[in-house]
Design an enzyme around this catalytic site. Structure first.
Site, PDB file in Angstrom:
ATOM      1  N   LYS A 205      -6.408 -11.374   0.481  1.00  0.00           N
ATOM      2  CA  LYS A 205      -7.863 -11.279   0.315  1.00  0.00           C
ATOM      3  C   LYS A 205      -8.295 -12.144  -0.870  1.00  0.00           C
ATOM      4  O   LYS A 205      -9.198 -12.946  -0.776  1.00  0.00           O
ATOM      5  CB  LYS A 205      -8.288  -9.822   0.099  1.00  0.00           C
ATOM      6  CG  LYS A 205      -9.780  -9.685  -0.146  1.00  0.00           C
ATOM      7  CD  LYS A 205     -10.276  -8.266  -0.192  1.00  0.00           C
ATOM      8  CE  LYS A 205     -11.784  -8.279  -0.431  1.00  0.00           C
ATOM      9  NZ  LYS A 205     -12.364  -6.927  -0.496  1.00  0.00           N
ATOM     10  N   GLU A 211       2.998 -12.498  -5.644  1.00  0.00           N
ATOM     11  CA  GLU A 211       4.100 -12.449  -4.686  1.00  0.00           C
ATOM     12  C   GLU A 211       3.806 -13.324  -3.470  1.00  0.00           C
ATOM     13  O   GLU A 211       4.655 -14.066  -2.977  1.00  0.00           O
ATOM     14  CB  GLU A 211       4.343 -11.018  -4.193  1.00  0.00           C
ATOM     15  CG  GLU A 211       4.725 -10.005  -5.263  1.00  0.00           C
ATOM     16  CD  GLU A 211       3.532  -9.199  -5.742  1.00  0.00           C
ATOM     17  OE1 GLU A 211       2.458  -9.793  -5.932  1.00  0.00           O
ATOM     18  OE2 GLU A 211       3.694  -7.982  -5.922  1.00  0.00           O
ATOM     19  N   GLY A 264      -8.987  -4.360   0.986  1.00  0.00           N
ATOM     20  CA  GLY A 264      -7.645  -4.748   1.441  1.00  0.00           C
ATOM     21  C   GLY A 264      -7.024  -3.714   2.352  1.00  0.00           C
ATOM     22  O   GLY A 264      -6.591  -4.014   3.468  1.00  0.00           O
ATOM     23  N   ARG A 265      -7.044  -2.437   1.931  1.00  0.00           N
ATOM     24  CA  ARG A 265      -6.387  -1.391   2.721  1.00  0.00           C
ATOM     25  C   ARG A 265      -7.240  -0.940   3.902  1.00  0.00           C
ATOM     26  O   ARG A 265      -6.900  -0.022   4.613  1.00  0.00           O
ATOM     27  CB  ARG A 265      -6.002  -0.214   1.833  1.00  0.00           C
ATOM     28  CG  ARG A 265      -7.132   0.333   1.011  1.00  0.00           C
ATOM     29  CD  ARG A 265      -6.617   1.317  -0.026  1.00  0.00           C
ATOM     30  NE  ARG A 265      -7.693   1.739  -0.925  1.00  0.00           N
ATOM     31  CZ  ARG A 265      -8.094   1.056  -1.997  1.00  0.00           C
ATOM     32  NH1 ARG A 265      -7.469  -0.059  -2.320  1.00  0.00           N
ATOM     33  NH2 ARG A 265      -9.088   1.476  -2.750  1.00  0.00           N
ATOM     34  N   GLU A 350      -3.914   4.817  -2.626  1.00  0.00           N
ATOM     35  CA  GLU A 350      -4.579   3.755  -3.391  1.00  0.00           C
ATOM     36  C   GLU A 350      -6.098   3.985  -3.395  1.00  0.00           C
ATOM     37  O   GLU A 350      -6.804   3.524  -4.275  1.00  0.00           O
ATOM     38  CB  GLU A 350      -4.249   2.358  -2.845  1.00  0.00           C
ATOM     39  CG  GLU A 350      -4.602   1.245  -3.822  1.00  0.00           C
ATOM     40  CD  GLU A 350      -4.061  -0.135  -3.411  1.00  0.00           C
ATOM     41  OE1 GLU A 350      -4.670  -0.750  -2.510  1.00  0.00           O
ATOM     42  OE2 GLU A 350      -3.059  -0.577  -3.988  1.00  0.00           O
ATOM     43  N   HIS A 381      16.935  15.845  10.144  1.00  0.00           N
ATOM     44  CA  HIS A 381      18.310  15.819   9.613  1.00  0.00           C
ATOM     45  C   HIS A 381      18.307  15.432   8.141  1.00  0.00           C
ATOM     46  O   HIS A 381      19.301  14.951   7.617  1.00  0.00           O
ATOM     47  CB  HIS A 381      19.150  14.839  10.440  1.00  0.00           C
ATOM     48  CG  HIS A 381      19.178  15.205  11.889  1.00  0.00           C
ATOM     49  ND1 HIS A 381      20.107  16.061  12.440  1.00  0.00           N
ATOM     50  CD2 HIS A 381      18.333  14.882  12.903  1.00  0.00           C
ATOM     51  CE1 HIS A 381      19.860  16.226  13.730  1.00  0.00           C
ATOM     52  NE2 HIS A 381      18.785  15.520  14.036  1.00  0.00           N
ATOM     53  N   LYS A 505       0.727  -5.100 -13.434  1.00  0.00           N
ATOM     54  CA  LYS A 505       0.795  -6.549 -13.179  1.00  0.00           C
ATOM     55  C   LYS A 505       0.653  -7.310 -14.489  1.00  0.00           C
ATOM     56  O   LYS A 505       1.352  -8.275 -14.753  1.00  0.00           O
ATOM     57  CB  LYS A 505      -0.352  -6.962 -12.248  1.00  0.00           C
ATOM     58  CG  LYS A 505      -0.202  -6.547 -10.786  1.00  0.00           C
ATOM     59  CD  LYS A 505      -1.392  -7.110  -9.990  1.00  0.00           C
ATOM     60  CE  LYS A 505      -1.449  -6.581  -8.564  1.00  0.00           C
ATOM     61  NZ  LYS A 505      -2.671  -7.040  -7.840  1.00  0.00           N
TER      62      LYS A 505
HETATM   63  O1  F6P Z   1      -2.252  -3.265  -4.563  1.00  0.00           O
HETATM   64  C1  F6P Z   1      -3.361  -3.944  -5.021  1.00  0.00           C
HETATM   65  C2  F6P Z   1      -3.888  -4.835  -3.927  1.00  0.00           C
HETATM   66  O2  F6P Z   1      -5.050  -5.472  -4.375  1.00  0.00           O
HETATM   67  C3  F6P Z   1      -4.154  -4.085  -2.635  1.00  0.00           C
HETATM   68  O3  F6P Z   1      -5.347  -3.356  -2.652  1.00  0.00           O
HETATM   69  C4  F6P Z   1      -4.172  -5.228  -1.665  1.00  0.00           C
HETATM   70  O4  F6P Z   1      -4.073  -4.801  -0.327  1.00  0.00           O
HETATM   71  C5  F6P Z   1      -2.929  -6.000  -2.144  1.00  0.00           C
HETATM   72  O5  F6P Z   1      -2.924  -5.821  -3.562  1.00  0.00           O
HETATM   73  C6  F6P Z   1      -2.901  -7.466  -1.769  1.00  0.00           C
HETATM   74  O6  F6P Z   1      -4.039  -8.085  -2.290  1.00  0.00           O
HETATM   75  P1  F6P Z   1      -4.465  -9.500  -1.632  1.00  0.00           P
HETATM   76  O7  F6P Z   1      -4.804  -9.227  -0.198  1.00  0.00           O
HETATM   77  O8  F6P Z   1      -5.622  -9.963  -2.436  1.00  0.00           O
HETATM   78  O9  F6P Z   1      -3.267 -10.410  -1.739  1.00  0.00           O
END
Ligand code: F6P
Length: 544
Positions: A205, A211, A264-265, A350, A381, A505
């Protein structure tokens, strides 16, 4: 304490009292005193059957939560959600993921100008991009066999769930989801792929998540190592920040966007799911959206007493705040839903794992429980020992899919029998007399007999999905989204920002250079702001 009470003392006391009474009375007495309890608390929505009757739900409980709905201004906040008010106050944003599945917004006017056409355009653009990319893929020399979907959190969890749940068994195209910065995941995926038949979709987003950007770069190195230097031509970007994608080097033609008012979520409905939509096809994806839209209508139009999202959230809140419950477990009795818990963990914790009210003051109640779970029957189990005989009260949710997509009926009957039986066992338990009767033929010691006593009275909700179709899956996920919304309203919190993930972070940025300092530096020249334990860990890592 906060100045803004989200539950009045009178109501809180009444709920506290109700909780204590429920705890001692249990659930079996509720069945004994109401022969139609199973029907009374069983609800059908879009073919999905929700059985809340094995919980502590009751008319008196619903009465209390009608009062909480008043005090917490549930109607006002629900209207604000659908009309595009900026209910995400800390980021000054609307929350309009529902528009992604119904650009007409059920005919509800929005307070924010332009969002309706933005939603319509977003959806049109997505469908066009799907078409264009599909055509492009069809013209490639070598057919795409592998899609690498690079994204993390909301930029991959939903898409992975949808793909695993809805793909045909004989689907040849594979989607690999890479999110973790741990290169073991990346290497494992690249080992399975060939450059000529691999398509990369970078989803972020913000298009600034460390990462994700690092993983895209490393996949680029892999392309280059195999003689493909203009790898970015091979990469599609999905983002709400196209400028960042452009700065990263991805062309506008390869960039698919979605609006900032999609969290995002809450973005599985958007072009974030481009990879899954490409493989599943536009029709299946449209049906997925339609299923969610049907639950949006239910949620927006139903009074609390018949509103399944509200009812589920009522029980979440009640267990959490008045029966001292610390976690809620979700068991998907369907291997295709193996990523559901990961998805719901982010969605719910979250969104509501917060101790600040909307105005920044401290919350005056307990918020999100730990959400965990697994796949049945595997979980029987491992964690079911604790669920049946542990000291913690853990409300459990069982999702069963009635009609399988295979013809091994013996397997499926066994699976369904186990799922249903577990909910019965959690409720019934077995007292010593029953144990003695059931094991009369074995000469068990007193200790062995007593070890088989189960308290019972353990709550569960059963959700019966008629079949795992796109429509049903969309409806189910929208149910959990609006349930999460209700829990945020009860606690008067902003469910739509995620400040809590930022400090970690930030500190990681401080720690990382310390790890690459020359190993022989006797002491970690780390800022005093880092605690002694962290400094010694850094030291030890460097020496190792
Ligand atoms: O965990 C924090 C967060 O901003 C989430 O809300 C989001 O889904 C994820 O990191 C990835 O963010 P982006 O889509 O901006 O890479």
């Amino acid at each position: 304490m906060s100045e803004q009470q989200s539950i009045s003392k009178q109501l809180r006391d009444a709920m506290q009292e109700h909780g204590a009474a429920s705890q001692s009375a249990g659930i079996n007495t509720l069945f004994a005193s109401d022969s139609s309890r199973a029907a009374r608390y069983g609800f059908e929505l879009e073919g999905i059957y929700f059985d809340f009757s094995k919980t502590h739900i009751s008319a008196s409980l619903q009465e209390l939560y009608l009062q909480l709905a008043q005090e917490a201004q549930f109607d006002r906040w629900r209207h604000a959600l659908f009309t595009g008010e900026k209910i995400n106050g800390s980021e000054d944003r609307s929350v309009l993921h529902t528009l992604l599945r119904d650009p007409d917004n059920q005919g509800i006017a929005t307070s924010e100008q332009g969002v309706l056409e933005q939603a319509a355009n977003t959806r049109k653009q997505f469908i066009q991009q799907l078409q264009t990319i599909t055509e492009e893929l069809d013209t490639r020399e070598t057919a795409v066999t592998d899609i690498i979907h690079i994204g993390i959190g909301g930029s991959s969890l939903g898409t992975q769930l949808v793909f695993e749940a809805l793909k045909n068994f004989d689907e040849k195209t594979r989607i690999h989801f890479i999110g973790n910065i741990d290169a073991h995941q990346l290497v494992a995926v690249l080992d399975q792929c060939k450059v000529a038949s691999t398509l990369v979709i970078g989803v972020s987003k913000t298009f600034s998540t460390a990462e994700t950007l690092q993983n895209i770069r490393s996949v680029g190195d892999w392309f280059a190592a195999h003689g493909v230097n203009n790898y970015l031509d091979n990469v599609y970007a999905v983002t709400a920040n196209p400028d960042n994608a452009a700065n990263f080097g991805i062309s506008t033609a390869n960039t698919v966007t979605f609006p900032n008012w999609v969290g995002g979520r809450y973005s599985v409905w958007s072009s974030v799911s481009l990879s899954a939509a490409l493989v599943l096809g536009a029709d299946k994806f449209a049906a997925f959206l339609a299923g969610a839209a049907s639950v949006d209508r239910h949620f927006y139009q139903s009074e609390p007493g018949e509103n399944l999202c509200f009812i589920a959230a009522m029980l979440d809140h009640y267990y959490r705040n008045f029966l001292a419950v610390g976690s809620r477990a979700i068991f998907a009795y369907d291997y295709r839903l193996r990523s559901l818990v990961d998805y719901l963990q982010q969605l719910e914790t979250e969104s509501n794992g917060k101790d600040r009210q909307r105005d920044g003051s401290e919350v005056d109640q307990l918020t999100s429980p730990v959400v965990w779970g697994g796949v049945g029957t595997d979980v029987q189990h491992s964690v079911f020992q604790m669920l049946h005989q542990g000291t913690a009260l853990i409300p459990a949710e069982f999702l069963l899919v009635v009609n399988p997509h295979h013809d091994l009926i013996e397997h499926h009957n066994e699976l369904l029998a186990n799922g249903v039986a577990q909910t019965a066992a959690l409720l019934a338990g077995q007292d010593l007399a029953t144990v003695k009767r059931r094991h009369a033929s074995e000469s068990l010691s007193e200790i062995a007999l007593k070890a088989k006593v189960f308290s019972g009275e353990r709550p569960s909700t059963t959700i019966l999905l008629p079949e795992l179709t796109p429509h049903v899956l969309g409806a189910l996920l929208a149910f959990y989204e609006h349930r999460t919304f209700c829990n945020g309203v009860f606690a008067n919190i902003n469910s739509y920002d995620q400040m809590g993930v930022e400090l970690g972070k930030r500190l990681a940025k401080e720690v990382k250079p310390l790890l690459s300092q020359s190993a022989n530096a006797s002491r970690v020249e780390s800022p005093e702001s880092l605690d002694a334990s962290t400094r010694s860990l850094i030291d030890r890592i460097k020496k190792a």
